[in-house]
Scaffold this motif. Structure first.
Motif, short mmCIF file in Angstrom:
data_model
loop_
_atom_site.label_atom_id
_atom_site.label_comp_id
_atom_site.label_asym_id
_atom_site.label_seq_id
_atom_site.Cartn_x
_atom_site.Cartn_y
_atom_site.Cartn_z
N ARG A 145 0.94 -1.13 0.09
CA ARG A 145 -0.15 -0.04 0.01
C ARG A 145 0.86 1.24 0.02
N GLN A 146 2.08 1.20 0.92
CA GLN A 146 2.71 2.39 0.69
C GLN A 146 3.45 2.63 -0.51
N GLN A 147 3.77 1.38 -1.06
CA GLN A 147 4.57 1.48 -2.26
C GLN A 147 3.56 2.19 -3.41
N SER A 148 2.15 1.80 -3.32
CA SER A 148 1.22 2.28 -4.38
C SER A 148 1.09 3.73 -4.22
N GLN A 149 1.17 4.08 -2.93
CA GLN A 149 1.02 5.62 -2.63
C GLN A 149 2.27 6.37 -3.19
N GLU A 150 3.41 5.86 -3.10
CA GLU A 150 4.60 6.42 -3.60
C GLU A 150 4.58 6.46 -5.01
N VAL A 151 4.11 5.30 -5.61
CA VAL A 151 4.19 5.68 -7.09
C VAL A 151 3.03 6.55 -7.47
N TYR A 152 2.00 6.58 -7.13
CA TYR A 152 0.99 7.84 -7.32
C TYR A 152 1.59 9.11 -7.20
N ASP A 153 2.26 9.06 -6.09
CA ASP A 153 2.74 10.60 -5.87
C ASP A 153 3.67 11.00 -6.87
N ALA A 154 4.81 9.90 -7.27
CA ALA A 154 5.63 9.95 -8.24
C ALA A 154 5.07 10.33 -9.74
N ILE A 155 4.06 9.60 -10.00
CA ILE A 155 3.44 9.95 -11.49
C ILE A 155 2.71 11.45 -11.59
N GLN A 156 2.34 11.91 -10.52
CA GLN A 156 1.49 12.68 -10.64
C GLN A 156 2.02 13.92 -11.65
N PRO A 157 3.34 14.34 -11.36
CA PRO A 157 3.81 15.56 -12.31
C PRO A 157 3.46 15.25 -13.80
N ALA A 158 3.57 13.83 -14.22
CA ALA A 158 3.40 13.49 -15.38
C ALA A 158 1.95 13.72 -16.11
N VAL A 159 0.79 13.74 -15.02
CA VAL A 159 -0.32 14.17 -15.58
C VAL A 159 -0.89 15.47 -15.36
N GLN A 160 -0.29 16.14 -14.63
CA GLN A 160 -0.48 17.51 -14.28
C GLN A 160 -0.92 18.40 -15.42
N ALA A 161 0.06 18.36 -16.53
CA ALA A 161 -0.41 19.35 -17.52
C ALA A 161 -1.66 18.89 -18.09
N VAL A 162 -1.86 17.64 -18.11
CA VAL A 162 -3.20 17.30 -19.12
C VAL A 162 -4.52 17.35 -18.40
N SER A 163 -4.35 17.59 -16.97
CA SER A 163 -5.75 17.38 -16.18
C SER A 163 -6.63 18.62 -16.46
N GLY A 164 -6.12 19.61 -17.00
CA GLY A 164 -7.17 20.76 -17.50
C GLY A 164 -7.82 20.31 -18.75
N SER A 165 -7.44 19.31 -19.40
CA SER A 165 -7.81 18.71 -20.53
C SER A 165 -8.77 17.50 -20.45
N THR A 166 -8.84 17.01 -19.21
CA THR A 166 -9.58 15.74 -19.02
C THR A 166 -10.83 16.12 -18.11
N VAL A 167 -11.94 15.40 -18.53
CA VAL A 167 -13.24 15.90 -17.76
C VAL A 167 -14.00 14.49 -17.31
N TRP A 168 -14.62 14.67 -16.49
CA TRP A 168 -15.75 13.67 -16.19
C TRP A 168 -16.85 13.81 -16.79
N VAL A 169 -17.28 12.63 -17.44
CA VAL A 169 -18.60 12.44 -18.23
C VAL A 169 -19.73 11.80 -17.52
N TRP A 170 -20.82 12.63 -17.23
CA TRP A 170 -22.02 12.17 -16.65
C TRP A 170 -23.12 11.91 -17.65
N ALA A 171 -23.84 10.71 -17.31
CA ALA A 171 -25.04 10.48 -18.08
C ALA A 171 -25.92 9.67 -17.21
N ASN A 172 -27.37 9.62 -17.31
CA ASN A 172 -28.17 8.97 -16.48
C ASN A 172 -27.62 9.31 -15.08
N ARG A 173 -27.38 10.35 -14.56
CA ARG A 173 -26.93 10.78 -13.22
C ARG A 173 -25.81 10.14 -12.59
N ARG A 174 -25.09 9.56 -13.53
CA ARG A 174 -23.78 8.84 -12.91
C ARG A 174 -22.71 9.13 -13.80
#
Lengths: 394, 332
Positions: free
Chosen positions: A34-63
């Motif tokens: 679990r700790q390792q997973s958290q470390e990995v997720y923290d480590a990869i975050q800078p790679a997705v930072q730039a694209v997060s503004g181009s990423t959206v959640w899509v909702w349909a049927n209230r989900r």
């Protein structure tokens, strides 16, 4: 932000949080992973930072049913068509900052299971697709979330390839299994296939395809991988003791509606829900990323933050598919299909694949059946029209 | 010249140090990039030796991996089960035949030998005993059978649990057809063979390579034995201490009712009436829990058993023994 990451960790990478998932896992092993997973997720975050503004959640049927990737001038979004196709409510798109837009379906790229949405009410940042070649085997891929977090990480399991049989070159011969020796002996030729048209017949022994020796059915299939339907291949063969060469025009492999045996079907669904439409894409990168169906449709980056594609399906226990950036570039230059004419690919007629996601079965099944029949008729009609008009053109 | 020698000496030392450090921490994109480079390199090197195994008699399809230039294949016992000769397909479609050698079903370990002389592409053997939760690994295999339209899919992951016995569990997701395929450490050395899966995505089980080493000669000689058993508590090779358990206490303690002569417990001086409280510091919560705790070890491992005798609690060091070997021992 921190909370979001931990939430994802619990849900996505460390499914072992429940002790019986891995019966013999010790508390300390659970803590370590679990700790390792958290470390990995923290480590990869800078790679997705730039694209997060181009990423959206899509909702349909209230989900929340899918992720979306922002394109155009920030006023359009690509998402997974089969997840919104049966929505009874207007589709909505939500950004990581909470801004919400109402979406209408502009068009559908049916083969790729992609819908193009037009937004109203908010604009986001269009994604910058990578112009690099498709990522190679073993390279890391990260699916971006809308809030700056990463949804999952995986590797390129199989490099980009066509998934449809009809995109694979087909020569049209059946092999004689009793034959031993150099080459492969023709048992029969498929009517209308390239081999038959070129005059190959039963008893011929095929030695080479474009100079590449073939001695087994798998070697034949492998040699054909270098070709596309419509290509000419030089076939070296022996008939009545003498060697000759002929040029064969290859066709597309006929679709083989293979239904996996029960045990394999069970195994595919072990480990969680899978996408309604998960195979048959014209081209895709296979990854071992453990996405959930509602996490598909968003951008996928490499470790440098380059947007290499868009996640398109959770196919089964071992596979998720990514549409490569070059493919998206290509389809965006084509006219999409009118959504009222678009049909769901035939896998979608198996809503039981969604076991485990109650309420996920779209629409009432009888209405869906009627719609599908109607659409199938329509598509047969269009096909005929297409055939007849092309004949006129000749 | 001299300088270059020293330099080489240092370089090798450094490399070995890196390899010896099993659980490499990943705290930055740079760390991940290093993992990525090694993964891509090992996949390129090991894939040509990762074969599909087709059993003409049963129609079953699995995987295997070549471990020497003459074409010795390691696979899972259940892949070659019932076959004498199997078809081998390389990722590039090249086909050949192999003779099935021996298997130890209890370890799901099997061997086959390619009939045609080599040289064949092969991989190096590593060690599975040293692997711990968190160690990065890569699994390959011909998922769902040989598919000429793709190479065997790469699965990247880590060890999530050691055991039972010689087995280990990873989060490299496997499916039918992957059985018998290789699991590598990041140096591209073979550390396991794909064996089975559970429901969860991180419940993918591999037979450790150390177990193959133990049985190497017998399997090579064509001997087959053991019992395919997915329940670790019923595996004939499970490690035991050699006691008969009494009814577990409400607080989880396990009373010793009888001590098997010549067993690890007997040698250590455990007596009837003792209450077993812990295994290597992990608390025992009943008889099943004791079994599960022990199942994680392999025979030959030394464990510390916490025992309550009267009011005193003492620790005994025991060298675990295989169930089937203890039974053999008693027959003598």
């Amino acid at each position: 932000m921190r909370k979001a990451v931990i939430g994802l960790l619990a849900g996505v990478l460390t499914t072992a949080v429940v002790a019986q998932d891995v019966p013999l896992q010790r508390a300390e092993e659970r803590r370590a992973t679990r700790q390792q997973s958290q470390e990995v997720y923290d480590a990869i975050q800078p790679a997705v930072q730039a694209v997060s503004g181009s990423t959206v959640w899509v909702w349909a049927n209230r989900r929340q049913v899918a992720m979306g990737t922002v394109v155009g001038q920030g006023d359009k979004v690509l998402t997974k068509w089969s997840e919104i196709a049966f929505s009874r409510t207007p589709v909505q798109v939500v950004g990581g900052d909470g801004r919400t837009a109402t979406a209408t379906v502009l068009g559908v790229y049916q083969d790729d299971d992609v819908a193009l949405l037009q937004l109203e009410g908010a604009r986001f940042t269009p994604v910058q697709w990578s112009d690099q070649p498709s990522p190679k085997l073993g390279r890391f891929l990260i699916a971006a979330g809308a809030d700056g977090s990463a949804l999952n990480i995986g590797v390129v399991a199989v490099e980009e390839r066509p998934l449809r049989d009809s995109d694979q070159a087909f020569i049209g011969i059946t092999l004689d299994p009793s034959y031993e020796g150099e080459g492969i002996r023709v048992l029969d030729t498929a009517e209308g296939g390239g081999a038959a048209k070129a005059g190959l017949r039963r008893g011929d022994v095929v030695l080479k395809i474009d100079g590449k020796g073939v001695s087994s059915p798998f070697e034949l299939r492998n040699a054909l991988l270098d070709f596309s339907p419509g290509d000419e291949a030089a076939i070296t063969f022996i008939r009545d003791g003498s060697e000759s060469k002929v040029s064969v025009e290859l066709t597309g492999r006929p679709e083989f509606p293979g239904v996996p045996e029960g045990r394999l079907r069970t195994m595919r669904q072990m480990g969680g829900p899978i996408s309604l439409v998960g195979r048959g894409f014209p081209t895709a990168i296979q990854t071992d990323m453990q996405l959930k169906p509602h996490q598909c449709g968003g951008p996928v980056v490499d470790l440098n933050g380059e947007v290499v594609g868009m996640s398109i399906s959770r196919t089964d226990r071992t596979r998720s598919f990514i549409l490569p950036a070059s493919r998206i570039d290509q389809i965006l230059n084509e006219d999409p299909m009118d959504p009222t004419l678009a049909q769901l690919p035939r896998q979608a007629s198996r809503p039981q694949a969604r076991a485990g996601r109650g309420g996920a079965v779209p629409m009432n099944p009888r209405a869906a059946g009627r719609l599908r029949r109607h659409l199938e008729e329509m598509s047969r009609f269009l096909d005929r029209l297409d055939r007849e008009t092309s004949r006129i053109g000749e | 010249m001299k300088i270059s020698e020293i330099f080489h000496g240092i370089a090798i030392f450094a490399l070995l140090t890196v390899s010896a450090l099993a659980r490499e921490p990943v705290t930055s994109l740079k760390d991940l990039a290093a993992l990525e480079t090694r993964t891509a390199a090992l996949v390129k090197r090991t894939m040509p030796a990762t074969v599909a195994i087709l059993s003409p008699s049963s129609g079953a399809s699995g995987s295997g991996v070549i471990v020497d230039k003459d074409g010795l294949i390691l696979t899972a016992a259940h892949v070659t089960d019932g076959a004498e000769e199997v078809d081998i397909v390389f990722p590039d479609g090249k086909q050949t035949k192999a003779k099935v050698l021996g298997s130890n079903y209890s370890k799901d370990a099997g061997m086959a030998q390619i009939v045609d002389p080599g040289p064949w592409p092969f991989v190096e053997l590593g060690e599975s005993g040293a692997l711990k939760a968190g160690d990065w690994v890569v699994a390959l295999g011909h998922s769902e059978g040989y598919d000429p339209a793709r190479t065997p899919p790469v699965r990247f992951g880590r060890v999530v649990s050691e055991g039972p016995g010689n087995f280990l569990t990873t989060d490299c997701t496997l499916i039918g057809g992957d059985s018998g395929g290789p699991l590598f450490d990041l140096d591209g050395r073979l550390v396991g063979i794909n064996s089975s899966i559970g429901e969860a995505l991180d419940n993918n089980n591999h037979a450790g390579i150390d177990g193959f080493r133990e049985d190497w000669k017998r399997m090579l000689a064509g001997e087959s034995w053991g019992e395919l058993q997915l329940n670790p508590l019923a595996n004939p090779e499970r490690p035991v201490i050699g006691i008969m358990m009494g009814l577990e206490l409400r607080d989880g303690g396990v009373p010793v009712e009888q001590v098997t002569p010549r067993s690890p417990a007997a040698k250590a001086g455990i007596r009837p009436g003792d209450i077993i409280r812990s295994v290597d510091g992990e608390r025992v919560r009943g008889g099943r829990s004791l079994g599960m705790l022990l199942a994680k070890y392999s025979a030959g491992d030394v464990v510390e058993i916490g025992v309550q005798r009267g009011r005193e609690t003492t620790k005994f060091s025991l060298e675990l023994m295989r169930m089937d070997q203890l039974a053999e021992e008693l027959k003598r």
